[in-house]
Write an enzyme that holds these catalytic residues in place. Structure first.
Site, PDB file in Angstrom:
ATOM      1  N   GLU A  67       3.744  10.949  -8.025  1.00 13.06           N
ATOM      2  CA  GLU A  67       3.736   9.750  -8.878  1.00 13.06           C
ATOM      3  C   GLU A  67       3.842  10.064 -10.363  1.00 13.06           C
ATOM      4  O   GLU A  67       4.490   9.326 -11.117  1.00 13.06           O
ATOM      5  CB  GLU A  67       2.484   8.912  -8.603  1.00 13.06           C
ATOM      6  CG  GLU A  67       2.471   8.209  -7.248  1.00 13.06           C
ATOM      7  CD  GLU A  67       2.046   9.107  -6.095  1.00 13.06           C
ATOM      8  OE1 GLU A  67       1.669  10.279  -6.344  1.00 13.06           O
ATOM      9  OE2 GLU A  67       2.094   8.654  -4.945  1.00 13.06           O
ATOM     10  N   ASP A  92       5.116   3.792  -9.999  1.00 20.38           N
ATOM     11  CA  ASP A  92       5.354   5.229  -9.881  1.00 20.38           C
ATOM     12  C   ASP A  92       5.682   5.725  -8.486  1.00 20.38           C
ATOM     13  O   ASP A  92       5.467   6.883  -8.163  1.00 20.38           O
ATOM     14  CB  ASP A  92       4.097   5.966 -10.372  1.00 20.38           C
ATOM     15  CG  ASP A  92       2.841   5.477  -9.672  1.00 20.38           C
ATOM     16  OD1 ASP A  92       2.963   4.925  -8.566  1.00 20.38           O
ATOM     17  OD2 ASP A  92       1.735   5.648 -10.223  1.00 20.38           O
ATOM     18  N   HIS A 140      -5.112   7.765   0.812  1.00 17.64           N
ATOM     19  CA  HIS A 140      -3.712   7.945   1.215  1.00 17.64           C
ATOM     20  C   HIS A 140      -2.928   8.942   0.379  1.00 17.64           C
ATOM     21  O   HIS A 140      -1.813   9.294   0.748  1.00 17.64           O
ATOM     22  CB  HIS A 140      -2.977   6.599   1.195  1.00 17.64           C
ATOM     23  CG  HIS A 140      -2.693   6.089  -0.194  1.00 17.64           C
ATOM     24  ND1 HIS A 140      -1.630   6.527  -0.932  1.00 17.64           N
ATOM     25  CD2 HIS A 140      -3.333   5.212  -0.970  1.00 17.64           C
ATOM     26  CE1 HIS A 140      -1.634   5.913  -2.107  1.00 17.64           C
ATOM     27  NE2 HIS A 140      -2.657   5.115  -2.155  1.00 17.64           N
ATOM     28  N   GLU A 154       4.182  -1.718 -15.590  1.00 17.47           N
ATOM     29  CA  GLU A 154       3.090  -0.724 -15.479  1.00 17.47           C
ATOM     30  C   GLU A 154       3.578   0.631 -16.017  1.00 17.47           C
ATOM     31  O   GLU A 154       3.502   1.674 -15.361  1.00 17.47           O
ATOM     32  CB  GLU A 154       2.584  -0.580 -14.041  1.00 17.47           C
ATOM     33  CG  GLU A 154       1.206   0.083 -13.951  1.00 17.47           C
ATOM     34  CD  GLU A 154       0.704   0.226 -12.507  1.00 17.47           C
ATOM     35  OE1 GLU A 154       1.078   1.193 -11.834  1.00 17.47           O
ATOM     36  OE2 GLU A 154      -0.057  -0.647 -12.074  1.00 17.47           O
ATOM     37  N   ARG A 187      -0.852  11.781  -1.240  1.00 22.80           N
ATOM     38  CA  ARG A 187      -0.212  12.950  -0.620  1.00 22.80           C
ATOM     39  C   ARG A 187      -0.977  14.237  -0.904  1.00 22.80           C
ATOM     40  O   ARG A 187      -1.121  15.092  -0.039  1.00 22.80           O
ATOM     41  CB  ARG A 187       1.234  13.092  -1.142  1.00 22.80           C
ATOM     42  CG  ARG A 187       2.264  12.419  -0.253  1.00 22.80           C
ATOM     43  CD  ARG A 187       3.672  12.602  -0.814  1.00 22.80           C
ATOM     44  NE  ARG A 187       4.707  12.371   0.180  1.00 22.80           N
ATOM     45  CZ  ARG A 187       5.057  11.183   0.662  1.00 22.80           C
ATOM     46  NH1 ARG A 187       4.434  10.101   0.262  1.00 22.80           N
ATOM     47  NH2 ARG A 187       6.042  11.087   1.546  1.00 22.80           N
ATOM     48  N   HIS A 214      -4.774   3.548   6.209  1.00 20.70           N
ATOM     49  CA  HIS A 214      -3.350   3.527   5.846  1.00 20.70           C
ATOM     50  C   HIS A 214      -2.503   3.865   7.075  1.00 20.70           C
ATOM     51  O   HIS A 214      -2.940   4.605   7.944  1.00 20.70           O
ATOM     52  CB  HIS A 214      -3.142   4.560   4.724  1.00 20.70           C
ATOM     53  CG  HIS A 214      -1.816   4.484   4.023  1.00 20.70           C
ATOM     54  ND1 HIS A 214      -0.644   4.891   4.604  1.00 20.70           N
ATOM     55  CD2 HIS A 214      -1.479   4.050   2.779  1.00 20.70           C
ATOM     56  CE1 HIS A 214       0.355   4.717   3.745  1.00 20.70           C
ATOM     57  NE2 HIS A 214      -0.126   4.195   2.627  1.00 20.70           N
TER      58      HIS A 214
HETATM   59  C1  UD1 Z   1       3.556   5.544  -1.021  1.00 22.79           C
HETATM   60  C2  UD1 Z   1       3.858   6.005  -2.452  1.00 22.79           C
HETATM   61  C3  UD1 Z   1       2.581   6.102  -3.266  1.00 22.79           C
HETATM   62  C4  UD1 Z   1       1.778   4.801  -3.188  1.00 22.79           C
HETATM   63  C5  UD1 Z   1       1.569   4.430  -1.724  1.00 22.79           C
HETATM   64  C6  UD1 Z   1       0.859   3.114  -1.609  1.00 22.79           C
HETATM   65  C7  UD1 Z   1       5.703   7.593  -2.758  1.00 22.79           C
HETATM   66  C8  UD1 Z   1       6.179   8.974  -2.623  1.00 22.79           C
HETATM   67  N1  UD1 Z   1       4.453   7.342  -2.394  1.00 22.79           N
HETATM   68  O1  UD1 Z   1       2.780   6.556  -0.403  1.00 22.79           O
HETATM   69  O2  UD1 Z   1       2.902   6.359  -4.603  1.00 22.79           O
HETATM   70  O3  UD1 Z   1       0.538   5.012  -3.805  1.00 22.79           O
HETATM   71  O4  UD1 Z   1       2.833   4.320  -1.079  1.00 22.79           O
HETATM   72  O5  UD1 Z   1       0.309   2.915  -0.334  1.00 22.79           O
HETATM   73  O6  UD1 Z   1       6.449   6.736  -3.161  1.00 22.79           O
HETATM   74  N2  UD1 Z   1       3.870   3.803   7.117  1.00 22.79           N
HETATM   75  C9  UD1 Z   1       4.050   2.888   8.137  1.00 22.79           C
HETATM   76  N3  UD1 Z   1       4.087   1.554   7.809  1.00 22.79           N
HETATM   77  C10 UD1 Z   1       3.918   1.089   6.544  1.00 22.79           C
HETATM   78  C11 UD1 Z   1       3.735   2.028   5.509  1.00 22.79           C
HETATM   79  C12 UD1 Z   1       3.726   3.376   5.818  1.00 22.79           C
HETATM   80  O7  UD1 Z   1       4.183   3.258   9.291  1.00 22.79           O
HETATM   81  O8  UD1 Z   1       3.957  -0.121   6.334  1.00 22.79           O
HETATM   82  C13 UD1 Z   1       3.821   5.256   7.456  1.00 22.79           C
HETATM   83  C14 UD1 Z   1       5.199   5.838   7.760  1.00 22.79           C
HETATM   84  O9  UD1 Z   1       5.064   6.769   8.799  1.00 22.79           O
HETATM   85  C15 UD1 Z   1       5.555   6.570   6.483  1.00 22.79           C
HETATM   86  C16 UD1 Z   1       4.179   7.040   6.028  1.00 22.79           C
HETATM   87  O10 UD1 Z   1       3.294   5.974   6.353  1.00 22.79           O
HETATM   88  O11 UD1 Z   1       6.444   7.627   6.706  1.00 22.79           O
HETATM   89  C17 UD1 Z   1       4.053   7.384   4.564  1.00 22.79           C
HETATM   90  O12 UD1 Z   1       4.641   6.386   3.745  1.00 22.79           O
HETATM   91  P1  UD1 Z   1       5.239   6.799   2.298  1.00 22.79           P
HETATM   92  O13 UD1 Z   1       5.757   5.577   1.627  1.00 22.79           O
HETATM   93  O14 UD1 Z   1       6.162   7.959   2.433  1.00 22.79           O
HETATM   94  O15 UD1 Z   1       3.972   7.383   1.556  1.00 22.79           O
HETATM   95  P2  UD1 Z   1       2.611   6.691   1.141  1.00 22.79           P
HETATM   96  O16 UD1 Z   1       1.542   7.702   1.335  1.00 22.79           O
HETATM   97  O17 UD1 Z   1       2.502   5.378   1.794  1.00 22.79           O
HETATM   98  N1  UDP Z   2      -4.835  -3.140  -0.272  1.00 27.16           N
HETATM   99  C1  UDP Z   2      -4.599  -4.112   0.726  1.00 27.16           C
HETATM  100  N2  UDP Z   2      -5.054  -3.857   2.001  1.00 27.16           N
HETATM  101  C2  UDP Z   2      -5.703  -2.713   2.340  1.00 27.16           C
HETATM  102  C3  UDP Z   2      -5.912  -1.733   1.319  1.00 27.16           C
HETATM  103  C4  UDP Z   2      -5.453  -1.985   0.031  1.00 27.16           C
HETATM  104  O1  UDP Z   2      -4.023  -5.152   0.460  1.00 27.16           O
HETATM  105  O2  UDP Z   2      -6.091  -2.555   3.502  1.00 27.16           O
HETATM  106  C5  UDP Z   2      -4.343  -3.404  -1.640  1.00 27.16           C
HETATM  107  C6  UDP Z   2      -5.340  -3.177  -2.766  1.00 27.16           C
HETATM  108  O3  UDP Z   2      -6.105  -4.346  -3.014  1.00 27.16           O
HETATM  109  C7  UDP Z   2      -4.442  -2.808  -3.932  1.00 27.16           C
HETATM  110  C8  UDP Z   2      -3.268  -2.128  -3.280  1.00 27.16           C
HETATM  111  O4  UDP Z   2      -3.312  -2.476  -1.890  1.00 27.16           O
HETATM  112  O5  UDP Z   2      -3.959  -3.945  -4.611  1.00 27.16           O
HETATM  113  C9  UDP Z   2      -3.372  -0.646  -3.450  1.00 27.16           C
HETATM  114  O6  UDP Z   2      -2.452  -0.026  -2.634  1.00 27.16           O
HETATM  115  P1  UDP Z   2      -2.544   1.512  -2.287  1.00 27.16           P
HETATM  116  O7  UDP Z   2      -3.955   1.971  -2.373  1.00 27.16           O
HETATM  117  O8  UDP Z   2      -1.821   1.670  -0.997  1.00 27.16           O
HETATM  118  O9  UDP Z   2      -1.617   2.161  -3.392  1.00 27.16           O
HETATM  119  P2  UDP Z   2      -1.841   2.669  -4.902  1.00 27.16           P
HETATM  120  O10 UDP Z   2      -2.425   1.559  -5.683  1.00 27.16           O
HETATM  121  O11 UDP Z   2      -2.690   3.884  -4.831  1.00 27.16           O
HETATM  122  O12 UDP Z   2      -0.457   3.018  -5.327  1.00 27.16           O
END
Ligand code: UD1
Ligand code: UDP
Length: 388
Positions: A136, A100, A213, A122, A215, A246
């Site tokens: 999502e 999602d 994490h 999923e 939004r 995160h």
């Molecule tokens: C995204 C997904 C969310 C998922 C989550 C898992 C969307 C809109 N959101 O949210 O569904 O649950 O990932 O973690 O698709 N960033 C880094 N390095 C990384 C990852 C993120 O610097 O490796 C920072 C960046 O500044 C980025 C911000 O985190 O802009 C947010 O990342 P983004 O993918 O937009 O949203 P998530 O909250 O990670």
């Molecule tokens: N996870 C990880 N390292 C971390 C935190 C989470 O590998 O420091 C793994 C966790 O075991 C799970 C997945 O990341 O499998 C969940 O990701 P996240 O919470 O970012 O996203 P969501 O599942 O809410 O989309």
């Protein structure tokens, strides 16, 4: 010779990678029938690379779209543009997307614009509230509207799809691939490599594992949670918090303001999946707004307090191992405290229960694809959760 099925797997964030990895690995066992291609958007950069490295997956295409502080518009438009090029070049028979995220939706939409079939892994999770989780819930609904094949993890998710008039024959109940991934990683004799994790005394201290994490929780809701956590560790002597924070700067800023510098709160960078999954296994309690962790912790017998008002994963809530508590400061404090001081309450929530999968989800997904493309006579046996 019959043509191979060209399957392009598109993903971009940490959880998608963790949950698609078992499919990528399993597909390599069918070289006669399937030609797999991996295209990552890299909506996450570092957090995606951690997973690719662990599972030794080298993407065929890496769109490298991540930007610091990216908006939903940035992700959608960059992913769509990059995928257009990749799909034009490869013209796969099927695109597989997962879950999602915005990468998921962009992947499905891009495939649809190319009139390529879409398989949704999923599929069918719903809260029925379009702003929770945001975005999502709409990402998965819109992906479901486009998909031709729906891999629902449980009967509950299948029923959600049937209620939206998805045809029964297009839905396969497979279990969730996250449990396949967990089987690859969690071991009782696992030894942490990280110096900090190595030093944790799990016998004398109770570890509360925290992640946030979502939004819709950014800003004040998260701040309330952190204040409650601070109160908690100040009061309960043997409680320590381990919080892999995160990478989102909007999360990190508030975490630092509220929890930075506290002796019993250990703020660390996101962990690689292997140590993280093993840390769940040794923690006392998990507080999170994550989707994936809600699936992993119950199967490891760890109570989860979910920092959200809704969940698309009701199975473990019904079973009593997961509780939805929202982000109100008093509620978070009192629910967590209850589990730290009331052993009966703790015991009730820590029965291992595995409604989400049996480690065979990737295999079922591939068998369903082979069946759909005429390379197998029968569909896979659906996943059935063990009775509690
Ligand atoms: C995204 C997904 C969310 C998922 C989550 C898992 C969307 C809109 N959101 O949210 O569904 O649950 O990932 O973690 O698709 N960033 C880094 N390095 C990384 C990852 C993120 O610097 O490796 C920072 C960046 O500044 C980025 C911000 O985190 O802009 C947010 O990342 P983004 O993918 O937009 O949203 P998530 O909250 O990670
Ligand atoms: N996870 C990880 N390292 C971390 C935190 C989470 O590998 O420091 C793994 C966790 O075991 C799970 C997945 O990341 O499998 C969940 O990701 P996240 O919470 O970012 O996203 P969501 O599942 O809410 O989309």
């Amino acid at each position: 010779m019959q043509k191979k099925i060209k399957v392009m797997m598109v993903f971009g964030t940490r959880p998608e990678a963790i949950k698609m990895a078992p499919i990528v690995l399993q597909m390599r066992k069918y070289p006669e029938d399937i030609l797999p291609i991996v295209a990552v958007t890299a909506q996450h950069r570092e957090m995606l690379d951690q997973v690719l490295e662990l599972f030794k997956i080298r993407p065929d295409y890496d769109l490298d779209i991540m930007a610091k502080g990216q908006t939903l518009f940035d992700i959608t438009s960059r992913a769509m543009k990059g995928l257009d090029t990749v799909l034009t070049k490869e013209a796969p028979d099927l695109v597989l997307v997962h879950g999602d995220t915005t990468t998921t939706f962009a992947g499905a939409l891009a495939a649809y614009y190319h009139q390529i079939s879409v398989g949704h892994v999923e599929a069918g999770l719903r809260t029925h509230n379009k702003y929770s989780p945001y975005p999502e819930e709409m990402n998965r609904k819109l992906t479901g509207a486009i998909a031709d094949l729906h891999f629902a993890p449980t009967d509950t998710s299948k029923n959600n799809l049937l209620a939206e008039s998805v045809k029964d024959e297009d839905i396969f109940v497979t279990g969730n691939t996250v449990i396949d991934a967990l089987h690859h990683t969690v071991r009782e004799d696992f030894e942490f490599k990280d110096e900090f994790l190595k030093r944790i005394n799990f016998k004398e201290n109770r570890i509360i594992l925290v992640t946030t994490h979502r939004r819709e929780n950014l800003g004040e809701p998260m701040r309330h949670v952190y204040k409650a956590l601070k109160d908690l560790v100040e009061e309960i002597t043997d409680a320590h918090i381990v919080f892999p924070v995160h990478k989102n700067p909007k999360v990190r800023e508030v975490v630092q303001e509220e929890l930075g510098g506290l002796e019993k709160v250990h703020l660390i960078d996101p962990l690689d999946y292997e140590p993280f999954a093993n840390l769940i296994n040794r923690a006392y309690l998990v507080l999170t707004d994550s989707g994936g962790i809600q699936e992993e912790a119950p199967s490891l017998g760890k109570p989860v307090l979910v920092l959200r008002d809704t969940t698309e994963r009701p199975e473990a809530v019904s079973a009593g191992t997961v509780k939805l508590i929202g982000t109100d400061r008093d509620r978070v404090y009192s629910e967590a405290k209850k589990l730290l001081i009331d052993s009966d309450e703790y015991k009730k929530m820590s029965e291992a229960y595995n409604p989400y999968g049996d480690g065979e989800a990737a295999k079922r997904i591939i068998e369903a694809i082979l069946y759909r493309y005429g390379k197998r006579e029968l569909p896979p046996e659906p996943f059935k959760a063990a009775q509690q």
